[in-house]
Design an enzyme around this catalytic site. Structure first.
Site, PDB file in Angstrom:
ATOM      1  N   SER A 114       0.842  -1.188   0.000  1.00  0.00           N
ATOM      2  CA  SER A 114       0.000   0.000   0.000  1.00  0.00           C
ATOM      3  C   SER A 114       0.879   1.239   0.000  1.00  0.00           C
ATOM      4  O   SER A 114       2.105   1.133   0.004  1.00  0.00           O
ATOM      5  CB  SER A 114      -0.893   0.011   1.242  1.00  0.00           C
ATOM      6  N   LYS A 115       0.217   2.377   0.023  1.00  0.00           N
ATOM      7  CA  LYS A 115       0.933   3.662   0.003  1.00  0.00           C
ATOM      8  C   LYS A 115       1.956   3.747   1.139  1.00  0.00           C
ATOM      9  O   LYS A 115       2.982   4.396   1.013  1.00  0.00           O
ATOM     10  CB  LYS A 115      -0.066   4.804   0.208  1.00  0.00           C
TER      11      LYS A 115
END
Ligand code: GLU
Length: 483
Positions: free
Chosen positions: A244-245
């Site tokens: 994810s980010k």
């Protein structure tokens, strides 16, 4: 056999990231392998979060990756009338209803269920409102959403990756399918669109598994046939949590800017969850189109290993022709301010520099700091760098003078690697280590601690520049010694 049709359905709420490309790729490959059709659908029902710049980012990056869709892309925001028609029909048939519960009421319901150890879900307060009553409140402007009546039953589907998946839909409660007639939501629009575009296979990330029973129930309510589902394993970061980010910017644009090649991204992502059934690992997009199959997709998460990604990239960089590689490096050189145009002359000179580093590049953006010395008028480095290990300044100076004298004597027409090394090597070998002669020479030419070898660099720089750089180094040492 029925034509196989797949789709990639991104929401334009952010840049296209690697996880989405893997989904696009698998849909693309499954369609191609089966001589089917691959579609692109922009899911922009979330008006607040969808932006045209993200749609452009998606389209341009898919095109760059050569994941081309076979029919004109569709956009959910163009289909509001169609969704409204279906919403009205569900309302009329009593399969959906307006729900007027406020967020506070819903929260209170949820808390009471949770504190009684029950699954939180909508308890159906508004389900029994009569149609006229619903209509009246809507007319008067009461805030409402549209809920779909979820039939309580055991439901299963045979996932093409994960096998049979079962659900008890009693756990769902009636789901919200639209904020109003003109604002439908994801689970509903997907079902309508997949049917209207004759999608046969829905291939997407396993985080969508919980949506699948909702979509199946909606298909049933709308009288639509079921599609096949294949849910892809999660992509994990090296810490084995979902990529994810948090793990950094995983957008295609980032990797594209850094100089990862489209071939790298395709090859690398293909192997994140799929394998050919043997130990081959180098695949072009065309090869994958022949080889791909859903049977060879794994269930377990697939780890995004940056080192492996870099390894694939250096491999594809090495496969490029020098002309292609130079062309691909030009924007990076330009961005770094090393070149200001891409004339034939600039290209020719740049290609000599690039050629020296083709074997070592992991990503194109590295080129600028490797070859910057080729483009500088004067180099800036510390005099001490010129000194090989335990050599004295005296030795350094005379080594540079020797190189200068020998190289000056070479004709312009003899300025090639063979002749240069034939001139310098015998001299270098007179010392106990070649470094005494060649280290100062290499530093004089490059100004760097590490670089390609001095002979290659001299050839690429050309005679005039090489001699003047050696001269500059000599001057530097001489001045510092005050002689
Ligand atoms: N718009 C959804 C997403 O980006 C698509 C999910 C699906 O393929 O149904 O995750």
């Amino acid at each position: 056999m029925e034509e196989i049709r797949t789709r990639f359905a991104p929401s334009p709420t952010g840049p296209l990231h690697m996880g989405s490309v893997r989904t696009a790729l698998f849909n693309y490959l499954f369609a191609k392998k089966n001589k089917g059709t691959f579609l692109l659908r922009i899911e922009d029902t979330d008006k607040e979060r969808s932006e045209s710049r993200w749609e452009e980012d998606i389209l341009s990056n898919l095109t760059w990756l050569k994941l081309l869709w076979d029919e004109k892309e569709t956009r959910q925001s163009d289909r509001t009338d169609i969704y409204e028609k279906h919403l009205r029909s569900l309302l009329e048939q009593g399969k959906a209803y307006y729900c007027f519960c406020s967020p506070e009421e819903l929260e209170a319901q949820r808390q009471s269920l949770v504190s009684n150890g029950k699954t939180p879900k909508y308890i159906g307060t508004c389900r029994s409102l009569l149609a006229q009553e619903q209509e009246k409140r809507i007319q008067r402007g009461d805030r409402a959403v549209i809920r779909f009546i979820v039939e309580e039953k055991h439901l299963h589907f045979d996932d093409l990756v994960r096998g049979r998946i079962e659900f008890d839909t009693a756990l769902l409660g009636d789901i919200v399918i639209a904020k109003d007639l003109r604002t439908p939501l994801y689970n509903f629009t997907v079902v309508v669109d997949d049917h209207d575009t004759r999608i046969t296979h829905v291939i997407r990330g396993e985080d969508h598994i919980p949506n699948t029973p909702k979509q199946i129930l909606l298909q049933e309510a709308l009288g639509l046939p079921r599609v096949f589902y294949a849910h892809l394993p999660l992509i994990l970061a090296e810490d084995r949590t979902k990529l994810s980010k948090r793990h950094g910017d995983n957008s295609v644009t980032r990797f594209r800017k850094e100089g990862y090649l489209p071939e790298t991204i395709i090859n690398f992502l293909a192997l994140l969850g799929w394998n050919p059934g043997d130990d081959r690992e180098i695949f072009s997009l065309q090869e994958l189109e022949q080889e791909f199959s859903l049977q060879n997709i794994q269930k377990g998460g697939a780890i995004f290993n940056m080192q492996r990604f870099d390894w694939f990239n250096s491999l594809y960089i090495r496969k490029m022709s020098l002309a292609e590689l130079t062309e691909a490096c030009l924007p990076h050189l330009q961005e770094a301010g090393l070149i200001s145009n891409s004339s034939e002359e600039t290209k020719q000179y740049a290609s000599k520099a690039v050629a020296l580093y083709q074997e070592r590049l992991q990503k194109l953006s590295e080129i600028s700091s490797l070859v910057d010395f080729f483009f500088m008028e004067t180099l800036s480095y510390s005099k001490d760098l010129l000194t090989w290990k335990d050599a004295t300044e005296d030795t350094t100076q005379s080594a540079l003078q020797k190189s200068l004298a020998l190289l000056s004597a070479l004709l312009e027409s003899s300025w090639d690697k063979e002749k240069i090394s034939a001139t310098l090597l015998p001299e270098a070998e007179k010392e106990k280590n070649r470094g005494y002669l060649l280290w100062p020479l290499r530093v004089a030419l490059t100004g760097k601690k590490a670089s390609a070898g001095p002979f290659e660099v001299a050839v690429a720089l050309g005679k005039e520049k090489s001699l003047s750089r050696i001269q500059e180094a000599i001057t530097m040492v001489t001045q510092s010694r005050g002689v």
